[in-house]
Scaffold this active site. Structure first.
Site, PDB file in Angstrom:
ATOM      1  N   ASP A 210     -18.482  15.426  32.218  1.00  0.00           N
ATOM      2  CA  ASP A 210     -18.547  16.207  33.326  1.00  0.00           C
ATOM      3  C   ASP A 210     -19.507  16.684  33.897  1.00  0.00           C
ATOM      4  OD1 ASP A 210     -16.251  17.685  35.045  1.00  0.00           O
ATOM      5  OD2 ASP A 210     -18.122  19.239  34.608  1.00  0.00           O
ATOM      6  N   GLU A 274     -20.258  11.352  34.362  1.00  0.00           N
ATOM      7  CA  GLU A 274     -19.818  11.645  36.044  1.00  0.00           C
ATOM      8  C   GLU A 274     -20.935  12.274  36.703  1.00  0.00           C
ATOM      9  OE1 GLU A 274     -16.995  14.378  38.905  1.00  0.00           O
ATOM     10  OE2 GLU A 274     -18.568  15.296  37.320  1.00  0.00           O
TER      11      GLU A 274
END
Ligand code: NOJ
Ligand code: CA
Length: 530
Positions: A210, A274
Site C-alpha cells: 500500500d 501500489e
C-alpha cells in the site's frame, strides 16, 4: 522482453489476480460483514471448480485488527486477524483451501502508517522521551503556532495533527487516524519486515504493498511548491501543490529494496506495489529491470483514462514503451478506491473493457464484482462509512438475486446495490453473459501462449475507433481488435495473412474470417489466431 518471454514464466507473469474486499465478499456467520470463512465458501467461483473464473491469485484487502477509520488501512496489529473476519486458524484454512486449488493468496501490506490505536503509536504519543517516539514523525509548531509546513494529506486538510498532551504535531499522509511510520528509523524497518515474515512463514504468496511512495519524507520537511500550470495524467493534484518533498522521495527505493530482500528469502513470493504515479516513475519502482524492487506495480494510467480511443491508446503505448525490459505492466480497471468502471464507462461498455484488459500484455487485476458488471451504489442511506466517499464501490458482492444477494442472510453492513438485476447466478449458465466472457478470456489467456506472455505490437490506422495489436510468442501469433466506438467499422489491416480463426469474440462470433474484408460491430472485440 522478447527473449525474456522464452524462459519459463514465473507464476505472476501474465497472471490474473482477483481483488477481494473481505467485508463485502461473503458473510458466513450472518453478522452482515464478510469474513474469511465466507471466502472459503466461495472459492468455487474463483478457481478449481466447473464454471470458475480461473484466476491465478487473490489479493485480500486488509484483514488485520483495525478501528476502521480507513476500513482496515489503519492497522492496530500487523500480525493479527480482525475478529469480525475470523481467526488466524481461519486464515490458515483459507490458505490451505486456496492452495489446494492452485490459487495463490496475497495479503495487503500497509507499511507507511499505523492506526492511532496501534500500541506503537500509543507509546510514542505518551511522552516526548518514549523509546518509540521516533517511530513516527513529531515536530514543533511553526512560529505562528500552526503546522510545521504546508503539506496536505491525501484526503484533504493538513498532513499534521496537533497532539496537546506532548505539545507537538505528528505527521500523516492520509487520515489523522493514520500516523505515518518513520522509515528512516531502522527499528521500524525491522518491525515491518518481521510482520512480513510472520505471514510469509504461514504460506502467504506475497503482498500488495500500500501507498509505498509515502514511506520517506524530506529530512528538512521543506514546504512543497505550488502545483505548476501543467495538468498531469492524474488530473489536478487536489493538494494544489507539487508533492515534491513528501512523496516519491528517492530513498523510498531503499525501502522497497528492503521489502524485496525479505520476500526473496522465500521461494516464489510476489510484491505488487501500489503507486499512483506516471509510468516513467513507476519504472523506478520496478527496479528499472534490475529485479531488486517490486516484481509488479500497478500502472493506473489505463484506469484513469476516459473511454476515448486516444486516451486508451496513450495509456497502452506508454505502458509498452516505458516498462523496463523484462517487466510486465499491471493493469486494473476498478478497485475499492475508485468508481467502478461499469459506472465510469457505462454498463454497455463493460464487456469490451474486460476484453481489452485481458488481452493486453501484462497482469490483470480484477475487482470482485466487475465480472458480473456491478456498478456503484447511487444513493446510500445514513452517514457515510468512508469519509472520502468510497462506499459506493464497496457494496457487497451479488451472488444471487435475493435481497441479501447471497452475501448475507443478516443485515448487510452496506446495502446491496441491485442483486435482482445483476448477480452471479443469473449469469452463471448464460453463455452470452459478462461472467461467461470473463471466464472465456481467462481460459484463453491460459491456453494461448501468445496471449499469456507474447510480445505486444500495436497496429495503427486500422480503424477510426479501433484498437488493434498482435501478440506473438515462438511463432504463435494472435490478432486483437477492439472497436471502442458506436459505428460498424471496416478494418484496414496490414498484411497478416488472408484468413484467421476467431478464438474469442465479445459478441459470440465464431469460425474463420477473411482479414481483407473484416468488419467490427460497435463495441465488438475479436481475438483471431493468425
Ligand atoms: C491505498 C488504499 O487502497 C486506500 O484504500 C487507503 O485509503 C490508502 N492507501 C491509505 O492506506
Ligand atoms: Ca461475518
Amino acid at each position: 522482453m522478447h527473449d525474456e518471454a522464452r524462459r519459463p514464466l514465473r507464476w505472476w507473469e501474465g497472471a490474473v489476480i482477483y481483488q477481494v474486499y473481505p467485508r463485502s465478499f461473503r458473510d458466513a456467520n450472518r453478522d452482515g460483514i464478510g469474513d474469511l470463512a465466507g471466502i472459503v465458501e466461495r472459492l468455487d467461483h474463483l478457481r478449481g471448480a466447473p464454471g470458475a473464473l480461473g484466476v491465478d491469485a487473490i489479493w485480500l484487502s486488509p484483514i488485520f485488527p483495525s478501528p476502521l477509520h480507513d476500513f482496515g488501512y489503519d492497522i492496530s496489529d500487523y500480525t493479527g486477524v480482525a475478529a469480525e473476519f475470523g481467526t488466524l486458524e481461519d486464515l490458515d484454512a483459507l490458505v490451505a483451501a486456496a492452495h489446494q486449488r492452485g490459487l495463490r493468496i496475497l495479503l495487503d501490506l500497509v507499511p507507511c502508517h499505523t492506526s492511532v490505536e496501534h500500541p506503537w503509536f500509543i507509546e510514542a504519543r505518551s511522552s516526548r522521551h518514549n523509546a518509540r517516539r521516533d517511530w513516527f514523525t513529531w515536530q514543533d509548531p511553526a512560529p505562528d503556532g500552526g503546522p510545521p509546513n504546508n503539506w496536505v494529506a491525501n484526503f484533504g486538510g493538513s498532513s499534521w495533527t496537533w497532539d496537546p498532551a506532548t505539545g507537538q504535531y505528528y505527521l500523516h499522509s492520509f487520515y489523522p487516524e493514520q500516523p505515518d511510520l518513520n522509515w528512516r528509523n531502522p527499528a521500524v524497518a525491522d518491525a515491518l519486515h518481521d510482520a512480513m515474515r510472520f505471514w510469509l512463514d504461514r504460506g502467504i504468496d506475497g503482498f500488495r504493498v500500500d501507498a509505498i511512495a509515502h514511506a520517506i519524507k524530506d529530512t528538512h520537511l521543506r514546504d512543497n511548491p505550488p502545483a505548476g500550470p501543467h495538468r498531469t495524467l492524474f488530473g489536478e493534484d487536489p493538494s494544489g501543490q507539487e508533492r515534491l518533498w513528501n512523496v516519491n522521495r528517492p530513498e523510498v527505493h531503499d525501502v522497497v529494496r528492503g521489502l524485496r530482500r525479505v520476500a526473496d528469502a522465500y521461494p516464489d513470493r510476489l510484491l505488487v506495489g501500489e503507486i499512483y504515479t506516471s509510468v516513467e516513475n513507476l519504472a523506478g519502482y520496478l527496479g528499472r529491470g534490475a529485479g531488486d524492487e517490486f516484481q509488479l506495480a500497478f500502472d493506473f494510467e489505463l484506469l484513469l483514462a476516459p473511454w476515448q480511443i486516444a486516451d486508451f491508446r496513450l495509456a497502452i503505448e506508454r505502458a509498452e514503451a516505458l516498462h523496463p525490459e523484462g517487466t510486465w505492466p499491471t493493469y486494473a480497471l476498478s478497485n475499492h478506491d475508485n468508481p467502478r468502471h461499469a459506472t465510469r464507462y457505462g454498463a454497455e461498455r463493460a464487456a469490451l473493457a474486460a476484453f481489452i484488459l485481458l488481452t493486453l500484455r501484462g497482469v490483470a487485476v480484477l475487482y470482485a464484482g466487475e465480472e458480473i458488471g456491478m456498478t456503484d451504489a447511487t444513493a446510500l442511506p445514513g452517514p457515510p462509512h468512508d469519509r472520502a466517499g468510497r462506499d459506493a464501490q464497496r457494496t457487497p458482492m451479488q451472488w444471487t438475486a435475493e435481497p441479501g444477494g447471497g452475501f448475507t442472510s443478516g443485515q448487510p453492513w452496506l446495502p446491496l446495490t441491485d442483486p435482482q438485476r445483476v448477480s452471479v447466478v443469473a449469469q452463471q449458465a448464460d453463455p452470452s453473459s459478462l461472467l461467461s466472457l470473463y471466464r472465456s478470456l481467462i481460459a484463453l489467456r491460459h491456453a494461448s501462449p501468445a496471449l499469456r506472455a507474447g510480445l505486444h505490437r500495436s497496429l495503427f490506422g486500422v480503424g477510426e475507433q479501433v484498437l488493434a495489436w498482435t501478440r506473438e510468442l515462438d511463432g504463435d501469433r494472435v490478432l486483437v481488435v477492439a472497436n471502442m466506438g458506436t459505428r460498424t467499422e471496416r478494418l484496414r489491416l496490414p498484411p497478416l495473412g488472408d484468413r484467421g480463426e476467431v478464438l474469442l469474440a465479445t459478441g459470440g462470433r465464431r469460425g474463420r474470417v477473411q482479414l481483407a474484408v473484416l468488419r467490427l460491430e460497435p463495441l465488438e472485440g475479436l481475438v483471431i489466431q493468425l
